[in-house]
Design a protein around this motif. Structure first.
Motif, PDB file in Angstrom:
ATOM      1  N   TYR A  60      38.871  53.458  49.319  1.00  0.00           N
ATOM      2  CA  TYR A  60      38.173  54.727  49.149  1.00  0.00           C
ATOM      3  C   TYR A  60      39.120  55.750  48.527  1.00  0.00           C
ATOM      4  O   TYR A  60      40.299  55.827  48.892  1.00  0.00           O
ATOM      5  N   THR A 118      30.052  58.967  42.753  1.00  0.00           N
ATOM      6  CA  THR A 118      30.354  58.878  44.184  1.00  0.00           C
ATOM      7  C   THR A 118      29.463  57.835  44.848  1.00  0.00           C
ATOM      8  O   THR A 118      28.354  57.553  44.395  1.00  0.00           O
ATOM      9  N   ASN A 119      29.985  57.282  45.928  1.00  0.00           N
ATOM     10  CA  ASN A 119      29.244  56.321  46.756  1.00  0.00           C
ATOM     11  C   ASN A 119      28.658  55.179  45.923  1.00  0.00           C
ATOM     12  O   ASN A 119      27.520  54.746  46.136  1.00  0.00           O
ATOM     13  N   ASP A 146      34.632  58.994  47.547  1.00  0.00           N
ATOM     14  CA  ASP A 146      34.046  59.820  48.606  1.00  0.00           C
ATOM     15  C   ASP A 146      34.754  61.166  48.559  1.00  0.00           C
ATOM     16  O   ASP A 146      35.887  61.302  49.015  1.00  0.00           O
ATOM     17  N   ILE A 186      29.908  57.916  53.981  1.00  0.00           N
ATOM     18  CA  ILE A 186      30.415  57.053  52.913  1.00  0.00           C
ATOM     19  C   ILE A 186      31.617  56.241  53.377  1.00  0.00           C
ATOM     20  O   ILE A 186      31.597  55.014  53.379  1.00  0.00           O
ATOM     21  N   SER A 187      32.678  56.913  53.747  1.00  0.00           N
ATOM     22  CA  SER A 187      33.884  56.200  54.195  1.00  0.00           C
ATOM     23  C   SER A 187      34.065  56.398  55.696  1.00  0.00           C
ATOM     24  O   SER A 187      33.721  57.443  56.237  1.00  0.00           O
TER      25      SER A 187
END
Length: 367
Positions: A60, A118-119, A146, A186-187
């Motif tokens: 990430y 993102t993501n 993220d 996300i993370s």
């Protein structure tokens, strides 16, 4: 004749050179040699590609506008590596995020002024080309951007405490219990850092604790590190996700009060008067004045008074009188209590007096 051909076999990796000697009819000669060439019939050896700062691969990342890509262990034992090319792709695309570019003989690049999604799983691809134009490629493990720090789902709070009118108290100075809840869509949350502080910025027994994904903390303190009675403490909890983004939140203040209230005494005026109710029955009103009942750490909330002709009874007060405390404990308190019977001159009565602080520590009766 100005050219000649040789048929192998030639050994890959060895450097071959050609020497030509030209002589004229007068036997005067000139010798020249070529720069040489290496026979290479295989592509380079495939290496490893990493994304992100540090020594390993980062699953990430927090930055959308830049990226660092590193690679290692690409080599060619015959004709050496001539140059590298790099790009960034989505899972279903080819170089659709950062276009393929020649980075010469560098072993890492830092790309800026870009916009990474993102993501969305991404990969970096590195091509290594050797001296004869043969190449090999390697794709990194996936990584995800993220750029949003964790959010607070449940603010940090002390556990097993008492709360009265918005003020939090704890009588046990040998233990600290906390709970909290941060989340990230996300993370994952990979680290929590906890610091305990005082209102006067003094030393605390828990200045910095690092935990993993836990959401609670319980610490039993030894006698040399007990919390100080009368001090106000608060904790700051910082949650960090796998992309390296962090969010901090603090608890409410917690007052430590480990001592019961101070016992005071009675003062003048201390008397009773008679009164007749609407039915003609005569009773006594008892006027009391007291002082010195206070708590050095907490606020006294109320006083409890019982009146009886004997110990451990309440027949004259018909239970317990409750009197709210004054905001200024240095002043004498006075209250008039209506008794259930008429007192006689010379008669002995017993007053039981206690008080309660907002921490719910009850002082023993003063009789």
């Amino acid at each position: 004749m100005t050219d000649h051909a040789w048929n192998g076999p030639f050994v890959p990796g060895l450097k071959y050179s050609v020497t030509v000697e030209a002589c004229n009819r007068a036997d005067m000669c000139t010798i020249r040699s070529s720069d040489g060439l290496v026979v290479d019939n295989s592509p380079p050896i495939r290496g490893i590609v990493y994304v992100g700062p540090g020594n390993g691969h980062n699953k990430y990342l927090s930055q959308r506008s830049s990226i660092q890509i590193r690679w290692d262990e690409f080599e060619d034992p015959h004709s050496s590596i001539d140059h590298y090319e790099v790009c960034v792709s989505t899972i279903n695309g080819v170089c659709d995020v950062v276009k393929r570019s020649n980075v010469l003989f560098h072993s890492n690049i830092f790309k800026s002024n870009i916009t990474l999604p993102t993501n969305d799983p991404l990969t970096a691809t590195v091509w290594a080309t050797n001296g004869v134009g043969m190449w090999v490629s390697q794709v990194s493990d996936t990584f995800i951007i993220d750029d949003i720090p964790p959010i607070v789902k449940e603010a940090p709070q002390f556990k097993n405490i008492q709360t009265v009118q918005g003020q939090h108290y704890q009588w046990d100075k040998s233990i600290i219990k906390l709970q909290w809840h941060f989340s990230d869509d996300i993370s994952p949350i990979i680290r929590h850092e906890i610091s305990l502080k005082t209102h006067h910025d003094g030393h605390t027994p828990v200045e910095h604790v690092v935990l993993g994904s836990e959401r609670t903390l319980s610490i039993s303190l030894d006698g040399n590190n007990w919390l100080h009675s009368g001090d106000t403490y608060y904790a700051i909890v910082t949650a960090c996700n796998a992309a390296g983004l962090c969010t901090s939140e603090r608890t409410n203040d917690l007052l430590i009060d480990s001592t019961p209230p101070h016992l005071g005494g009675f003062n003048e005026p201390l008397f009773w008067t008679e009164y007749k109710n609407a039915y003609g029955h005569i009773y006594s009103n008892l006027t009391l004045t007291w002082y010195g009942f206070y708590d050095p750490e907490s606020r006294v909330e109320k006083y409890f008074i019982t009146v009886s002709r004997k110990y451990s009874d309440t027949e004259l007060s018909e239970g317990v009188f409750t009197v709210l405390a004054s905001n200024d404990t240095k002043l004498d308190m006075q209250s008039t209590l209506g008794l259930s019977e008429l007192l006689s001159p010379g008669e002995s009565i017993i007053l039981s007096f206690g008080h309660k602080i907002v921490l719910d520590l009850i002082a023993p009766p003063q009789e």
